[in-house]
Write a protein that holds these residues in place. Structure first.
Motif, PDB file in Angstrom:
ATOM      1  N   TYR A  97      10.111  32.678   1.795  1.00 29.11           N
ATOM      2  CA  TYR A  97      10.002  31.233   1.635  1.00 29.11           C
ATOM      3  C   TYR A  97      11.015  30.729   0.607  1.00 29.11           C
ATOM      4  O   TYR A  97      10.643  30.335  -0.506  1.00 29.11           O
ATOM      5  CB  TYR A  97       8.587  30.847   1.192  1.00 29.11           C
ATOM      6  N   PRO A  98      12.300  30.713   0.954  1.00 29.05           N
ATOM      7  CA  PRO A  98      13.299  30.212  -0.008  1.00 29.05           C
ATOM      8  C   PRO A  98      13.036  28.731  -0.319  1.00 29.05           C
ATOM      9  O   PRO A  98      12.590  27.972   0.551  1.00 29.05           O
ATOM     10  CB  PRO A  98      14.621  30.403   0.722  1.00 29.05           C
ATOM     11  N   ILE A  99      13.275  28.363  -1.552  1.00 32.27           N
ATOM     12  CA  ILE A  99      12.966  27.008  -2.015  1.00 32.27           C
ATOM     13  C   ILE A  99      13.626  25.954  -1.143  1.00 32.27           C
ATOM     14  O   ILE A  99      12.987  24.965  -0.766  1.00 32.27           O
ATOM     15  CB  ILE A  99      13.386  26.829  -3.497  1.00 32.27           C
ATOM     16  N   ASP A 100      14.893  26.147  -0.798  1.00 31.08           N
ATOM     17  CA  ASP A 100      15.622  25.121  -0.054  1.00 31.08           C
ATOM     18  C   ASP A 100      15.032  24.872   1.339  1.00 31.08           C
ATOM     19  O   ASP A 100      15.203  23.800   1.899  1.00 31.08           O
ATOM     20  CB  ASP A 100      17.111  25.463   0.052  1.00 31.08           C
ATOM     21  N   LYS A 101      14.311  25.836   1.886  1.00 34.50           N
ATOM     22  CA  LYS A 101      13.718  25.657   3.215  1.00 34.50           C
ATOM     23  C   LYS A 101      12.223  25.347   3.165  1.00 34.50           C
ATOM     24  O   LYS A 101      11.679  24.752   4.093  1.00 34.50           O
ATOM     25  CB  LYS A 101      13.921  26.915   4.057  1.00 34.50           C
ATOM     26  N   SER A 102      11.558  25.752   2.119  1.00 29.93           N
ATOM     27  CA  SER A 102      10.097  25.659   2.126  1.00 29.93           C
ATOM     28  C   SER A 102       9.516  24.635   1.159  1.00 29.93           C
ATOM     29  O   SER A 102       8.316  24.365   1.214  1.00 29.93           O
ATOM     30  CB  SER A 102       9.498  27.034   1.825  1.00 29.93           C
ATOM     31  N   LYS A 103      10.323  24.057   0.312  1.00 33.30           N
ATOM     32  CA  LYS A 103       9.795  23.114  -0.676  1.00 33.30           C
ATOM     33  C   LYS A 103       9.153  21.908   0.001  1.00 33.30           C
ATOM     34  O   LYS A 103       9.764  21.253   0.833  1.00 33.30           O
ATOM     35  CB  LYS A 103      10.911  22.657  -1.612  1.00 33.30           C
ATOM     36  N   GLY A 104       7.889  21.679  -0.336  1.00 38.38           N
ATOM     37  CA  GLY A 104       7.177  20.497   0.157  1.00 38.38           C
ATOM     38  C   GLY A 104       6.631  20.637   1.560  1.00 38.38           C
ATOM     39  O   GLY A 104       6.116  19.666   2.112  1.00 38.38           O
ATOM     40  N   THR A 105       6.711  21.829   2.153  1.00 37.49           N
ATOM     41  CA  THR A 105       6.181  21.997   3.506  1.00 37.49           C
ATOM     42  C   THR A 105       5.197  23.165   3.535  1.00 37.49           C
ATOM     43  O   THR A 105       5.350  24.117   2.792  1.00 37.49           O
ATOM     44  CB  THR A 105       7.308  22.226   4.539  1.00 37.49           C
ATOM     45  N   ALA A 106       4.222  23.056   4.403  1.00 41.10           N
ATOM     46  CA  ALA A 106       3.230  24.126   4.551  1.00 41.10           C
ATOM     47  C   ALA A 106       3.527  25.004   5.756  1.00 41.10           C
ATOM     48  O   ALA A 106       2.699  25.801   6.163  1.00 41.10           O
ATOM     49  CB  ALA A 106       1.838  23.514   4.681  1.00 41.10           C
ATOM     50  N   LYS A 107       4.731  24.850   6.325  1.00 40.98           N
ATOM     51  CA  LYS A 107       5.088  25.656   7.496  1.00 40.98           C
ATOM     52  C   LYS A 107       5.198  27.118   7.123  1.00 40.98           C
ATOM     53  O   LYS A 107       5.635  27.463   6.039  1.00 40.98           O
ATOM     54  CB  LYS A 107       6.412  25.184   8.074  1.00 40.98           C
ATOM     55  N   LYS A 108       4.816  27.964   8.071  1.00 37.98           N
ATOM     56  CA  LYS A 108       4.917  29.406   7.900  1.00 37.98           C
ATOM     57  C   LYS A 108       6.393  29.812   7.958  1.00 37.98           C
ATOM     58  O   LYS A 108       7.217  29.131   8.568  1.00 37.98           O
ATOM     59  CB  LYS A 108       4.113  30.115   8.990  1.00 37.98           C
ATOM     60  N   TYR A 109       6.716  30.932   7.317  1.00 40.19           N
ATOM     61  CA  TYR A 109       8.103  31.361   7.198  1.00 40.19           C
ATOM     62  C   TYR A 109       8.838  31.456   8.535  1.00 40.19           C
ATOM     63  O   TYR A 109      10.029  31.195   8.616  1.00 40.19           O
ATOM     64  CB  TYR A 109       8.207  32.719   6.456  1.00 40.19           C
ATOM     65  N   ASN A 110       8.137  31.804   9.606  1.00 30.05           N
ATOM     66  CA  ASN A 110       8.803  31.909  10.909  1.00 30.05           C
ATOM     67  C   ASN A 110       8.946  30.563  11.606  1.00 30.05           C
ATOM     68  O   ASN A 110       9.475  30.485  12.703  1.00 30.05           O
ATOM     69  CB  ASN A 110       8.080  32.917  11.802  1.00 30.05           C
ATOM     70  N   GLU A 111       8.468  29.508  10.965  1.00 32.66           N
ATOM     71  CA  GLU A 111       8.620  28.144  11.510  1.00 32.66           C
ATOM     72  C   GLU A 111       9.660  27.337  10.743  1.00 32.66           C
ATOM     73  O   GLU A 111       9.963  26.216  11.120  1.00 32.66           O
ATOM     74  CB  GLU A 111       7.279  27.404  11.445  1.00 32.66           C
ATOM     75  N   LEU A 112      10.193  27.895   9.677  1.00 27.85           N
ATOM     76  CA  LEU A 112      11.155  27.153   8.838  1.00 27.85           C
ATOM     77  C   LEU A 112      12.496  27.044   9.503  1.00 27.85           C
ATOM     78  O   LEU A 112      12.949  27.858  10.235  1.00 27.85           O
ATOM     79  CB  LEU A 112      11.304  27.831   7.481  1.00 27.85           C
TER      80      LEU A 112
END
Length: 112
Positions: A97-112
């Motif tokens: 879950y890198p910050i630039d892709k996951s910040k502020g979202t609850a999406k699972k890592y394979n949905e980023l």
């Protein structure tokens, strides 16, 4: 770290005084964690969004204590350092879950 060792010592003393070690195999400890987790979930069952943050904190403490106790005993049984395994997991999650892709979202890592 000393507090953790004290907790483990007390858990083992409590268990051994009652001759419960015979019941504390890995499977039963894992099942106990799952059951206590379900009891924690039950505290929030049927609560509306505006009610979930106002549940009785004593009930939360009671169930968390059971979850932690069984988790600590399972980790101790397998000679696992609870602090290290959590730090290792945080590191792996940071990679998934890198910050630039996951910040502020609850999406699972394979949905980023």
């Amino acid at each position: 770290m000393e507090k953790y060792k004290e907790v483990i010592k007390e858990l083992i003393k409590f268990r051994d005084e009652r001759d419960w070690q015979q019941f504390h195999d890995s499977k039963n400890l894992a099942l106990a964690i799952s059951i206590e987790s379900a009891e924690l979930n039950e505290i929030f069952l049927w609560k509306k969004d505006n009610e979930v943050e106002n549940v009785n904190p004593d009930k939360i403490k009671e169930e968390l204590a059971d979850i932690f106790a069984y988790s600590f005993l399972l980790a101790e049984k397998h000679n696992l350092d609870i602090f290290q395994i959590v730090l290792d997991k945080v590191k792996r999650n940071g990679e998934k879950y890198p910050i630039d892709k996951s910040k502020g979202t609850a999406k699972k890592y394979n949905e980023l």
